[in-house]
Design an enzyme around this catalytic site. Structure first.
Site, PDB file in Angstrom:
ATOM      1  CE  LYS A  62      -1.668   5.343 -13.295  1.00  0.00           C
ATOM      2  NZ  LYS A  62      -1.966   3.887 -13.151  1.00  0.00           N
TER       3      LYS A  62
ATOM      4  CD  GLU B 162      -2.493  -1.232 -13.610  1.00  0.00           C
ATOM      5  OE1 GLU B 162      -2.422  -2.471 -13.687  1.00  0.00           O
ATOM      6  OE2 GLU B 162      -2.903  -0.635 -12.595  1.00  0.00           O
TER       7      GLU B 162
ATOM      8  CD  GLU C 209       2.128   0.341  -8.107  1.00  0.00           C
ATOM      9  OE1 GLU C 209       1.472   0.822  -9.043  1.00  0.00           O
ATOM     10  OE2 GLU C 209       1.607  -0.059  -7.050  1.00  0.00           O
TER      11      GLU C 209
HETATM   12  O1  KIV Z   1      -4.225   3.825  -8.950  1.00  0.00           O
HETATM   13  C1  KIV Z   1      -3.288   4.509  -8.512  1.00  0.00           C
HETATM   14  O2  KIV Z   1      -3.447   5.278  -7.564  1.00  0.00           O
HETATM   15  C2  KIV Z   1      -1.999   4.378  -9.170  1.00  0.00           C
HETATM   16  C3  KIV Z   1      -0.807   5.011  -8.572  1.00  0.00           C
HETATM   17  C4  KIV Z   1      -0.626   5.092  -7.169  1.00  0.00           C
HETATM   18  C5  KIV Z   1       0.392   4.959  -9.397  1.00  0.00           C
HETATM   19  O3  KIV Z   1      -1.921   3.786 -10.202  1.00  0.00           O
END
Ligand code: KIV
Length: 282
Positions: A118, A120, A187
């Site tokens: 993931k 950002e 978010e």
């Molecule tokens: O770092 C994290 O835990 C997150 C989420 C809670 C979406 O990015």
């Protein structure tokens, strides 16, 4: 002869195919025991860089390194067998160029065995997301409040309250989806933004402080079980009070040790062996 049944993990394409279907259940995990405990009940497990605050007591996610994410990714992979495990790329490991992102993501994928990464960012990260997905790395996007940009955003407040910002967040999400992300974390935005973005993209949205209209929901596991009794953000629902329960258990243990009522006979190992006493050894 009985055969061991190997549970197959849920894949990123299977998560993507859940768009508009049964809600996708997601939680964070940072350790093997937590992964084992939640694996049967979640579809996606995120090794989030929130571990910087939750596990290491850092003031933000900015101090989290790629090596930390890899170590925790490996730990979670040892405990997960069913859920789709996604590992966050930490601040500074991917923003400079698609090549930098590929190098970081390839390390994460090879060294942990996770299913996806993931990262950002919206339109600014679209080229990078396309670069990764075209080279075999599934990417989960993340728009709205992006904690790694806390210094630019000026804090962790709800995003999208002005029309301009609401439109920017939706454009970010659309760009991330068009670039090939298999899903998008949304978010801490106003509810209409999360709802509209969900309607506009063909991949699942995963809300955290978003909207029930999102295709899935994610929260930090420690938050839903109350590990931090004083931390009560509006978007978190607490399902247990384990922090208070843990303190109660530790206080009971401490008073029993002080009173010499622990260990009891049932916790000791009886034996007929005669052991010399201190008076016979001098
Ligand atoms: O770092 C994290 O835990 C997150 C989420 C809670 C979406 O990015």
């Amino acid at each position: 002869m009985s055969k061991a049944v190997r549970i197959r993990s849920i894949t990123p394409p299977e998560i993507a195919a859940r768009k508009g279907g049964d809600p996708i259940v997601c939680l964070t995990a940072y350790t093997t025991p937590m992964a084992k405990l939640i694996d049967g009940d979640v579809d996606l497990m995120l090794v989030g860089d929130s571990l910087g605050m939750v596990v290491y007591g850092l003031p933000s996610t900015l101090g989290v390194t790629l090596d930390m994410m890899i170590a925790h990714g490996q730990a979670v992979m040892r405990g997960a067998s069913r859920a789709c495990v996604v590992v966050d790329l930490p601040f500074g490991s991917y923003e400079a160029s698609p090549q930098q992102a590929f190098d970081a993501a390839a390390r994460v994928m090879c060294e942990t065995g996770c299913a996806a990464v993931k990262l950002e960012g919206g339109r600014a990260m679209a080229e990078t997301i396309r670069f990764l997905t075209e080279r075999g790395i599934p990417v989960l996007g993340h728009v709205g409040l992006t904690p790694q940009s806390v210094n630019v955003l000026g804090g962790y407040k709800v995003r999208g309250r002005s029309r301009e910002e609401a439109e920017r967040i939706i454009a970010d999400g659309v760009a991330v989806a068009e670039a090939g992300a298999f899903g998008i974390v949304v978010e801490k935005t106003i509810e209409p933004v999360a709802r509209e973005l969900t309607a506009r993209v063909s991949v699942p949205t995963i809300g955290i402080g978003g909207s029930p209209a999102c295709d899935g929901q994610i929260l930090v596991t420690e938050d839903i079980v109350g590990m931090f009794p004083d931390f009560k953000p509006k978007f978190v629902k607490r399902y247990a009070d384990l922090g208070v329960e843990l303190q109660r258990a530790v206080q009971a243990y401490a008073s029993e040790v002080r009173a010499r009522s622990f260990p009891g006979p049932e916790h000791c190992f009886p034996s007929n062996l005669q052991v010399a006493t201190s008076s016979s050894t001098g």
